[in-house]
Design a protein around this motif. Structure first.
Motif, PDB file in Angstrom:
ATOM      1  N   ALA A  33       0.814  -1.224   0.000  1.00 30.52           N
ATOM      2  CA  ALA A  33       0.000   0.000   0.000  1.00 30.52           C
ATOM      3  C   ALA A  33       0.847   1.274   0.000  1.00 30.52           C
ATOM      4  N   SER A  34       1.986   1.251   0.675  1.00 28.12           N
ATOM      5  CA  SER A  34       2.810   2.466   0.741  1.00 28.12           C
ATOM      6  C   SER A  34       3.322   2.869  -0.642  1.00 28.12           C
ATOM      7  N   ARG A  37       0.367   4.754  -2.248  1.00 31.38           N
ATOM      8  CA  ARG A  37       0.219   6.038  -1.549  1.00 31.38           C
ATOM      9  C   ARG A  37       1.332   7.004  -1.958  1.00 31.38           C
ATOM     10  N   GLY A  40       0.925   8.068  -5.623  1.00 28.91           N
ATOM     11  CA  GLY A  40      -0.227   8.966  -5.721  1.00 28.91           C
ATOM     12  C   GLY A  40       0.089  10.350  -5.191  1.00 28.91           C
ATOM     13  N   PHE A  41       0.748  10.420  -4.040  1.00 28.57           N
ATOM     14  CA  PHE A  41       1.138  11.717  -3.479  1.00 28.57           C
ATOM     15  C   PHE A  41       2.086  12.454  -4.421  1.00 28.57           C
ATOM     16  N   THR A  64      -6.305  -1.999   4.041  1.00 23.85           N
ATOM     17  CA  THR A  64      -5.196  -1.068   3.828  1.00 23.85           C
ATOM     18  C   THR A  64      -5.387  -0.307   2.519  1.00 23.85           C
ATOM     19  N   VAL A  68      -5.450   3.819   1.882  1.00 18.13           N
ATOM     20  CA  VAL A  68      -4.710   4.553   0.842  1.00 18.13           C
ATOM     21  C   VAL A  68      -5.674   5.421   0.045  1.00 18.13           C
ATOM     22  N   ALA A  71      -6.466   8.474   2.024  1.00 19.56           N
ATOM     23  CA  ALA A  71      -5.314   9.389   2.053  1.00 19.56           C
ATOM     24  C   ALA A  71      -5.184  10.149   0.735  1.00 19.56           C
ATOM     25  N   LEU A  72      -5.356   9.455  -0.378  1.00 19.44           N
ATOM     26  CA  LEU A  72      -5.275  10.118  -1.683  1.00 19.44           C
ATOM     27  C   LEU A  72      -6.427  11.106  -1.859  1.00 19.44           C
ATOM     28  N   ARG A  75      -5.676  14.206   0.102  1.00 19.70           N
ATOM     29  CA  ARG A  75      -4.607  14.992  -0.531  1.00 19.70           C
ATOM     30  C   ARG A  75      -5.124  15.731  -1.763  1.00 19.70           C
TER      31      ARG A  75
END
Length: 132
Positions: A33-34, A37, A40-41, A64, A68, A71-72, A75
């Protein structure tokens, strides 16, 4: 000898300014997942404030993956953007509905429908679920 981590392959296309399509292939879980993320960031910080996640080839996602997605979404919203998903697997669609994320993340049958929903002025039409 350890068990190999599940794979996750990300391929990015930028069909027009401010819009990125991320093809997500493989397994999306706590091991991978990181990567989604982080990528995407990076895209959002580079000015791609509208992100389409093409999930047509996603073989597995756990909670998870939802984290993500949130979080996206957060953002992109700081830049008046959005995240939409294309061709989510049935299990993920169910998780989106159960958690209420389907109310804020638009789901589309495929990438073409997702891109069509993103208006030429860079906004996404109202309504969270389209063409699913």
């Amino acid at each position: 000898m350890g068990v190999p981590e599940p794979d996750l392959v990300l391929t990015v296309h930028t069909p027009r300014p401010g819009v990125a399509v991320v093809d997500v292939r493989g397994h999306l879980d706590h091991h991978t997942a990181s990567r989604l993320r982080g990528r995407g960031f990076e895209l959002i910080d580079q000015g791609f404030h509208h992100v389409v996640l093409n999930l047509a080839h996603l073989r597995f996602s756990d909670s998870t993956g939802l984290a993500v997605l949130v979080a996206l979404l957060q953002r992109t919203r700081t830049h008046q953007g959005t995240v939409v998903v294309a061709a989510p697997p049935e299990r993920l669609r169910k998780m989106l509905r159960v958690t209420g994320l389907s109310l804020v993340v638009a789901e589309h049958h495929d990438v073409d429908h997702a891109l069509a929903a993103i208006e030429s002025d860079g906004t996404v039409g109202l309504g969270a679920r389209h063409n699913v």
